[in-house]
Motif scaffolding. Structure first.
Motif, PDB file in Angstrom:
ATOM      1  N   UNK A  15      10.432 -13.209  -6.152  1.00  0.00           N
ATOM      2  CA  UNK A  15       9.028 -13.433  -5.773  1.00  0.00           C
ATOM      3  C   UNK A  15       8.746 -12.397  -4.742  1.00  0.00           C
ATOM      4  N   UNK A  19       5.463 -10.100  -4.817  1.00  0.00           N
ATOM      5  CA  UNK A  19       4.517 -10.102  -3.828  1.00  0.00           C
ATOM      6  C   UNK A  19       4.340  -8.725  -3.024  1.00  0.00           C
ATOM      7  N   UNK A  23       1.222  -6.431  -3.271  1.00  0.00           N
ATOM      8  CA  UNK A  23       0.517  -5.940  -1.923  1.00  0.00           C
ATOM      9  C   UNK A  23       0.042  -4.348  -2.347  1.00  0.00           C
ATOM     10  N   UNK A 121       3.440  -5.348   7.258  1.00  0.00           N
ATOM     11  CA  UNK A 121       2.959  -6.614   7.621  1.00  0.00           C
ATOM     12  C   UNK A 121       3.308  -7.661   6.624  1.00  0.00           C
ATOM     13  N   UNK A 124       7.176  -8.407   7.115  1.00  0.00           N
ATOM     14  CA  UNK A 124       7.377  -9.200   8.476  1.00  0.00           C
ATOM     15  C   UNK A 124       6.535 -10.559   8.437  1.00  0.00           C
ATOM     16  N   UNK A 125       5.333 -10.409   8.363  1.00  0.00           N
ATOM     17  CA  UNK A 125       4.459 -11.731   8.560  1.00  0.00           C
ATOM     18  C   UNK A 125       4.221 -12.794   7.447  1.00  0.00           C
ATOM     19  N   UNK A 126       4.936 -11.986   6.083  1.00  0.00           N
ATOM     20  CA  UNK A 126       4.677 -12.997   5.119  1.00  0.00           C
ATOM     21  C   UNK A 126       6.069 -13.362   4.610  1.00  0.00           C
ATOM     22  N   UNK A 128       8.728 -12.437   6.391  1.00  0.00           N
ATOM     23  CA  UNK A 128       9.857 -12.788   7.717  1.00  0.00           C
ATOM     24  C   UNK A 128      10.899 -12.278   7.682  1.00  0.00           C
ATOM     25  N   UNK A 129      11.133 -10.938   7.256  1.00  0.00           N
ATOM     26  CA  UNK A 129      12.199 -10.218   7.395  1.00  0.00           C
ATOM     27  C   UNK A 129      12.167  -9.647   9.053  1.00  0.00           C
ATOM     28  N   UNK A 130      13.188  -9.511   9.767  1.00  0.00           N
ATOM     29  CA  UNK A 130      13.221  -8.798  11.078  1.00  0.00           C
ATOM     30  C   UNK A 130      13.106  -7.352  11.040  1.00  0.00           C
ATOM     31  N   UNK A 131      12.678  -6.717  12.104  1.00  0.00           N
ATOM     32  CA  UNK A 131      12.354  -5.301  12.091  1.00  0.00           C
ATOM     33  C   UNK A 131      13.574  -4.451  11.712  1.00  0.00           C
ATOM     34  N   UNK A 146       7.843  -1.152  14.539  1.00  0.00           N
ATOM     35  CA  UNK A 146       7.241  -1.933  15.429  1.00  0.00           C
ATOM     36  C   UNK A 146       5.919  -1.290  15.650  1.00  0.00           C
ATOM     37  N   UNK A 149       3.711  -1.976  12.786  1.00  0.00           N
ATOM     38  CA  UNK A 149       3.363  -3.383  12.671  1.00  0.00           C
ATOM     39  C   UNK A 149       2.069  -3.678  13.798  1.00  0.00           C
ATOM     40  N   UNK A 150       2.325  -3.260  14.786  1.00  0.00           N
ATOM     41  CA  UNK A 150       1.293  -3.297  16.014  1.00  0.00           C
ATOM     42  C   UNK A 150      -0.157  -2.901  15.701  1.00  0.00           C
ATOM     43  N   UNK A 153      -1.587  -5.046  12.722  1.00  0.00           N
ATOM     44  CA  UNK A 153      -2.082  -6.282  13.081  1.00  0.00           C
ATOM     45  C   UNK A 153      -3.423  -5.992  13.953  1.00  0.00           C
TER      46      UNK A 153
END
Lengths: 169, 144
Positions: A15, A19, A23, A121, A124-126, A128-131, A146, A149-150, A153
């Motif tokens: 899944x 996703x 995206x 995004x 990370x945000x959906x 939730x893997x780390x950087x 990073x 990402x910033x 966002x």
């Protein structure tokens, strides 16, 4: 590896691949196809699977590459308007329509971001893997993750603010 | 969680400096009921993120790749069988020549007789080809 074991293994992240593909490709059908293709490729190379440190991360990378190829093919194939974003000529009307569902609006903002920010995004945000994981998946370094990402966002925040200030309902 | 804390976290969030667990806190906070009005606009964002993470692929994976190799080998086996069959039946058909004469002397004479007959017919046939020499003669007149 047996078929059943493979399916159980891939069901854990299927899944997520879907996703991510959605995206990037926007269309549901294309995302389904992309997921299938990637998993089939993985199945064909199952003998090498033990060599991969992290099958899930590897599958994400494959999905990314597959979608990039698809997008490239679309651009050169003159099919650009299919499932991509239509030019925003009359923002107020469009906003009105889209504001009906403010969550869709967030999705729209997100899909307007550059590919890489969109993916980061998403991951990370959906998902939730780390950087560090994202850096490995996208084959870039952690700082770039990073920064993107910033930027992504902030761009979303900016667009949300605009919408809020126009007060479209 | 305290409001000032949330605001601080948000700022960090937009700088991309929050950790996964801090982001989870934000998500929990913003998907909750009570969000002050000046932060309301971020509600959509976090709501969207948590909604998106529940989308699932509808198609099940079908592994068709496992089927094709089986048929591929059947094809190879069939062609091997076919070629082998052709060669085997051939060798069965071509049997060794059997001796028809007991005495080698008679056999020799018979063979000579047949070879003579063949050469005789050959010579007879060749006699009719003498006029071909004419072509050669004519050709020599032009090409030296």
């Amino acid at each position: 590896m047996k078929e059943r074991a493979f399916i159980t293994l891939t069901n854990g992240f299927k899944d997520k691949l879907f996703r991510l593909a959605k995206r990037l490709l926007v269309s549901n059908e294309e995302a389904e196809d992309a997921t299938q293709e990637v998993l089939l490729k993985l199945w064909k190379n199952k003998s090498k699977m033990a060599e991969y440190k992290n099958v899930e991360a590897f599958a994400v990378t494959m999905t990314k590459n597959y979608c990039y190829d698809k997008l490239k093919a679309k651009e050169t194939g003159n099919l650009k308007i299919v499932h991509s974003n239509y030019q925003d000529e009359r923002p107020s009307l469009q906003r009105q329509v889209e504001a009906k569902d403010s969550l869709d609006w967030v999705g729209k903002i997100m899909n307007d971001l550059p590919k890489q920010q969109r993916m980061i995004i998403q991951l990370r945000d959906i998902e939730q893997y780390d950087n560090a994981e994202i850096a490995e998946m996208l084959e870039i370094n952690e700082t770039a993750v990073r920064v993107a990402l910033s930027r992504g966002r902030k761009k979303i925040r900016e667009e949300l603010l605009k919408k809020h200030n126009y007060g479209v309902v | 969680m305290e409001l000032s804390n949330i605001e601080k976290l948000l700022e960090k969030y937009f700088e991309g400096e929050t950790t996964i667990s801090e982001e989870k806190e934000l998500k929990v906070y913003f998907t909750g009921e009570t969000v002050p009005s000046h932060l309301e606009r971020y509600k959509d964002l976090f709501q969207y993120f948590s909604n998106e993470s529940t989308i699932t692929a509808t198609k099940d994976l079908k592994i068709k790749a496992s089927r094709t190799p089986k048929y591929k080998w059947i094809g190879v086996a069939a062609s091997i069988a076919l070629i082998a069959g052709i060669f085997l039946t051939r060798t069965v058909d071509s049997t060794e020549p059997v001796d028809t004469f007991e005495d080698p002397e008679i056999a020799l004479q018979e063979t000579k007789k047949i070879l003579n007959m063949v050469s005789q017919y050959m010579n007879e046939g060749k006699q009719n080809l003498v006029y071909l020499q004419e072509f050669e003669n004519t050709k020599k007149k032009f090409i030296k």
